[in-house]
Write a protein that holds these residues in place. Structure first.
Motif, mmCIF file in Angstrom:
data_model
loop_
_atom_site.group_PDB
_atom_site.id
_atom_site.type_symbol
_atom_site.label_atom_id
_atom_site.label_comp_id
_atom_site.label_asym_id
_atom_site.label_seq_id
_atom_site.Cartn_x
_atom_site.Cartn_y
_atom_site.Cartn_z
ATOM 1 N N GLY A 33 39.456 35.198 37.131
ATOM 2 C CA GLY A 33 40.990 35.623 37.187
ATOM 3 C C GLY A 33 41.577 35.154 38.321
ATOM 4 N N GLU A 34 43.143 35.403 38.486
ATOM 5 C CA GLU A 34 43.705 34.922 39.568
ATOM 6 C C GLU A 34 43.655 35.817 40.687
ATOM 7 O OE1 GLU A 34 48.398 33.941 40.485
ATOM 8 O OE2 GLU A 34 47.810 34.475 38.505
ATOM 9 N N LEU A 35 43.458 35.306 42.106
ATOM 10 C CA LEU A 35 43.260 36.219 43.225
ATOM 11 C C LEU A 35 44.387 35.867 44.213
ATOM 12 C CD1 LEU A 35 39.372 36.432 43.818
ATOM 13 C CD2 LEU A 35 40.954 37.899 42.743
ATOM 14 N N ALA A 36 44.578 36.689 45.192
ATOM 15 C CA ALA A 36 45.349 36.217 46.236
ATOM 16 C C ALA A 36 45.167 37.083 47.398
ATOM 17 C CB ALA A 36 46.852 36.426 46.107
ATOM 18 N N VAL A 37 45.323 36.525 48.817
ATOM 19 C CA VAL A 37 44.879 37.264 49.896
ATOM 20 C C VAL A 37 46.140 37.689 50.890
ATOM 21 C CG1 VAL A 37 43.653 37.136 52.086
ATOM 22 C CG2 VAL A 37 42.608 36.132 49.862
ATOM 23 N N GLY A 42 51.317 42.594 54.788
ATOM 24 C CA GLY A 42 51.825 42.170 53.132
ATOM 25 C C GLY A 42 52.133 40.768 52.913
ATOM 26 N N GLY A 43 52.121 39.765 53.838
ATOM 27 C CA GLY A 43 52.471 38.453 53.618
ATOM 28 C C GLY A 43 51.385 37.866 53.087
ATOM 29 N N ALA A 44 51.635 36.921 52.097
ATOM 30 C CA ALA A 44 50.318 36.146 51.381
ATOM 31 C C ALA A 44 50.039 35.290 52.359
ATOM 32 C CB ALA A 44 51.044 35.499 49.849
ATOM 33 N N LEU A 45 48.576 35.075 52.478
ATOM 34 C CA LEU A 45 47.981 34.237 53.255
ATOM 35 C C LEU A 45 47.214 33.082 52.146
ATOM 36 C CD1 LEU A 45 45.790 36.712 55.908
ATOM 37 C CD2 LEU A 45 48.051 35.161 56.052
ATOM 38 N N GLY A 50 51.704 38.885 43.251
ATOM 39 C CA GLY A 50 52.590 39.547 42.478
ATOM 40 C C GLY A 50 52.578 41.254 42.714
ATOM 41 N N GLU A 51 53.825 41.709 41.992
ATOM 42 C CA GLU A 51 53.963 43.368 41.980
ATOM 43 C C GLU A 51 52.810 43.973 40.780
ATOM 44 O OE1 GLU A 51 55.205 45.376 43.979
ATOM 45 O OE2 GLU A 51 56.316 43.522 45.166
ATOM 46 N N ASP A 52 52.469 42.896 39.792
ATOM 47 C CA ASP A 52 51.765 43.602 38.856
ATOM 48 C C ASP A 52 50.241 43.418 39.048
ATOM 49 O OD1 ASP A 52 52.271 40.816 38.981
ATOM 50 O OD2 ASP A 52 51.518 40.542 36.601
ATOM 51 N N GLY A 66 43.907 43.844 55.712
ATOM 52 C CA GLY A 66 44.814 43.000 54.734
ATOM 53 C C GLY A 66 44.136 43.563 53.233
ATOM 54 N N GLN A 67 44.555 42.593 52.298
ATOM 55 C CA GLN A 67 44.266 43.149 50.891
ATOM 56 C C GLN A 67 43.886 42.058 49.939
ATOM 57 O OE1 GLN A 67 48.032 45.100 49.653
ATOM 58 N NE2 GLN A 67 47.009 47.042 50.185
ATOM 59 N N LEU A 68 43.070 42.306 49.097
ATOM 60 C CA LEU A 68 42.727 41.238 48.031
ATOM 61 C C LEU A 68 43.314 41.626 46.579
ATOM 62 C CD1 LEU A 68 40.971 38.712 47.324
ATOM 63 C CD2 LEU A 68 39.255 40.118 46.597
ATOM 64 N N ALA A 69 44.505 40.877 46.076
ATOM 65 C CA ALA A 69 44.866 40.972 45.065
ATOM 66 C C ALA A 69 44.439 40.381 43.795
ATOM 67 C CB ALA A 69 46.358 40.594 45.266
ATOM 68 N N GLY A 70 44.274 41.052 42.823
ATOM 69 C CA GLY A 70 43.774 40.123 41.604
ATOM 70 C C GLY A 70 44.675 40.315 40.265
ATOM 71 N N ARG A 71 44.867 39.360 39.361
ATOM 72 C CA ARG A 71 45.263 39.662 38.121
ATOM 73 C C ARG A 71 44.387 39.012 36.928
ATOM 74 N NH1 ARG A 71 49.393 36.567 38.819
ATOM 75 N NH2 ARG A 71 51.069 38.282 39.398
ATOM 76 N N GLY A 72 44.098 39.968 36.139
ATOM 77 C CA GLY A 72 43.326 39.542 35.069
ATOM 78 C C GLY A 72 41.850 39.601 35.565
ATOM 79 N N VAL A 73 41.559 40.487 36.623
ATOM 80 C CA VAL A 73 40.210 40.501 37.156
ATOM 81 C C VAL A 73 39.798 42.099 36.978
ATOM 82 C CG1 VAL A 73 38.696 40.289 39.181
ATOM 83 C CG2 VAL A 73 40.495 38.666 38.745
ATOM 84 N N ALA A 74 38.391 42.063 36.755
ATOM 85 C CA ALA A 74 38.023 43.597 36.374
ATOM 86 C C ALA A 74 38.021 44.210 37.792
ATOM 87 C CB ALA A 74 36.596 43.540 35.649
ATOM 88 N N ALA A 75 37.978 45.383 37.870
ATOM 89 C CA ALA A 75 38.218 46.320 38.935
ATOM 90 C C ALA A 75 36.901 46.102 39.697
ATOM 91 C CB ALA A 75 38.251 47.708 38.795
ATOM 92 N N GLU A 76 35.717 45.959 39.143
ATOM 93 C CA GLU A 76 34.167 45.986 39.737
ATOM 94 C C GLU A 76 34.459 44.380 40.243
ATOM 95 O OE1 GLU A 76 33.681 45.709 35.242
ATOM 96 O OE2 GLU A 76 34.701 46.880 36.816
ATOM 97 N N ARG A 77 34.814 43.552 39.759
ATOM 98 C CA ARG A 77 34.595 42.119 40.172
ATOM 99 C C ARG A 77 35.574 42.020 41.315
ATOM 100 N NH1 ARG A 77 32.544 38.076 37.028
ATOM 101 N NH2 ARG A 77 31.406 38.873 35.230
#
Length: 401
Positions: A33-37, A42-45, A50-52, A66-77
């Protein structure tokens, strides 16, 4: 920024853009899926957040960085990707901390070496200063020693001159004594001839009464003795002149046998009672030398030999021999005196060393002899045993034609 054990790390400090990009591309492929760091603010590295998007904290040392954000990625992944990213950051923390420790150790070693270098420079400066001071002191001491040595050499020369003068005075005093006595007697004879003039009338009786036949005979003998005494004085002066070579201050071609004879003639009247001097000289080739200097060497060695026999308290003989082969002229001066112990023999050529009583010598005889012989490209050897005598051998190179 300097690393430390208790500081808060940022993701961009641990992972540069290139490393973060390669890592996130791999994690995105794994997550499906799509990932972001996102950073701690809170700024993107990396990537577009996205908020969703679901988010998972990135924790180091119990604190989120920091945080690892994901869209369309299962929680365990998403959690697995965050765990891998956290592990990579922890490895980077350890690497940076180890690197920091290494740099600190290197810096500390460098500082320690720098301090040691400064100490060595200070020590070197002190040593140079001490060396300079020591050099000055050594030069001063050497100059003082040279001055004292020169004074002792001069004293030795004066002592030799004094001994020579005493011997000459003794030798010259004998003929002068009988010259004065004979001339006084001859003056009395002239008085008798003057008395004869007054008694010429008595003729032969006056001649007999004044015993003029004896006067004529004895007068001739007295005059002969006076002439011999004058010749003897002239010979002594001639020997002294030849010995000292006052008219020759430069090198000349000379027969060393003549030097030995001159020295023997000078020393003969100065040897202690019971000491006999014998010359055993063979023909020698001429040598370019300073005869006056060699005369002094031979005289000193003969005098030493005579003193060694006198110290033994028995009659003895000083034998002076000479010979030559194709390479060397050899002069030997032997005595059967007290001899030397091995320790005395080892120090015999040292300046100022003497076995004589205090005040009897400066210890420069053999030292001066060696220096003069070396100056003539020769060598000197000493063979001696206690109570068996001493032999001094001098070797001079035969001149090449």
């Amino acid at each position: 920024m300097e690393a430390g054990f208790d500081r808060e790390w940022r993701i961009d400090e641990l992972l540069d853009a290139a490393t973060l990009g390669r890592t996130m591309n791999a994690l995105t492929a794994l997550a499906g899926g799509e990932l972001a760091v996102l950073g701690a603010d809170g700024g993107a590295l990396w990537g577009r957040a996205g908020e969703d998007m679901a988010r998972h904290p990135l924790v180091l040392e119990l604190e989120p960085v920091g945080q690892l954000a994901g869209r369309g990625v299962a929680a365990e992944r998403l959690a697995g990707a965050a765990a891998l990213l956290q592990q990579l950051m922890r490895v980077q923390v350890r690497y940076k901390m180890a690197s920091s420790l290494h740099l600190e150790a290197v810096a500390e070693d460098y500082e320690s070496l720098r301090r040691e270098h400064l100490k060595l420079q200070e020590s070197e400066a002190r040593y140079k200063q001490l060396s300079a001071q020591l050099e000055v002191r050594v030069k001063a001491q050497v100059a003082l020693l040279e001055e004292r040595q020169q004074m002792l050499y001069e004293a030795e020369k004066l002592a030799s001159v004094g001994q020579l003068a005493a011997g000459v005075a003794h030798e010259v005093n004998n003929p002068l004594g009988f010259l004065r006595s004979n001339l006084s007697t001859f003056r009395h004879y002239l008085t008798q001839f003057a008395e004869l003039k007054k008694r010429l009338a008595e003729g032969d009786a006056a001649w007999q009464a004044l015993d003029l036949d004896f006067v004529l005979t004895d007068g001739e003998e007295l005059l002969d003795e006076c002439i011999k005494g004058g010749d003897r004085i002239a010979r002594i002066i001639g020997e002294l002149k030849s010995f000292s070579h006052v008219d020759h201050s430069t090198e000349e071609y000379y027969d060393l046998n003549e030097c030995l004879r001159h020295a023997a003639n000078v020393i003969d009247g100065q040897l202690p009672a019971g000491v006999e001097l014998r010359l055993e000289l063979l023909p020698l080739p001429g040598l370019v030398c300073l005869p006056g200097h060699l005369n002094q060497v031979f005289l000193n060695l003969m005098r030493n030999a005579g003193q060694a026999i006198a110290d033994a308290r028995r009659p003895g003989v000083v034998r002076v021999s000479s010979e030559a082969d194709d390479d060397w002229i050899t002069i030997r001066i032997r005595d059967d005196g007290v001899g030397m112990t091995p320790e005395q023999r080892s120090k015999a050529f040292e300046p100022f060393y003497t076995t004589r009583p205090v005040g009897s010598g400066a210890g420069l005889g053999l030292s001066s002899a060696r220096n003069i012989v070396l100056a003539h490209s020769g060598r000197i050897e000493l063979d001696s045993r206690p109570d068996a005598g001493t032999t001094v051998s001098l070797f001079f190179p035969v001149p090449r034609k």
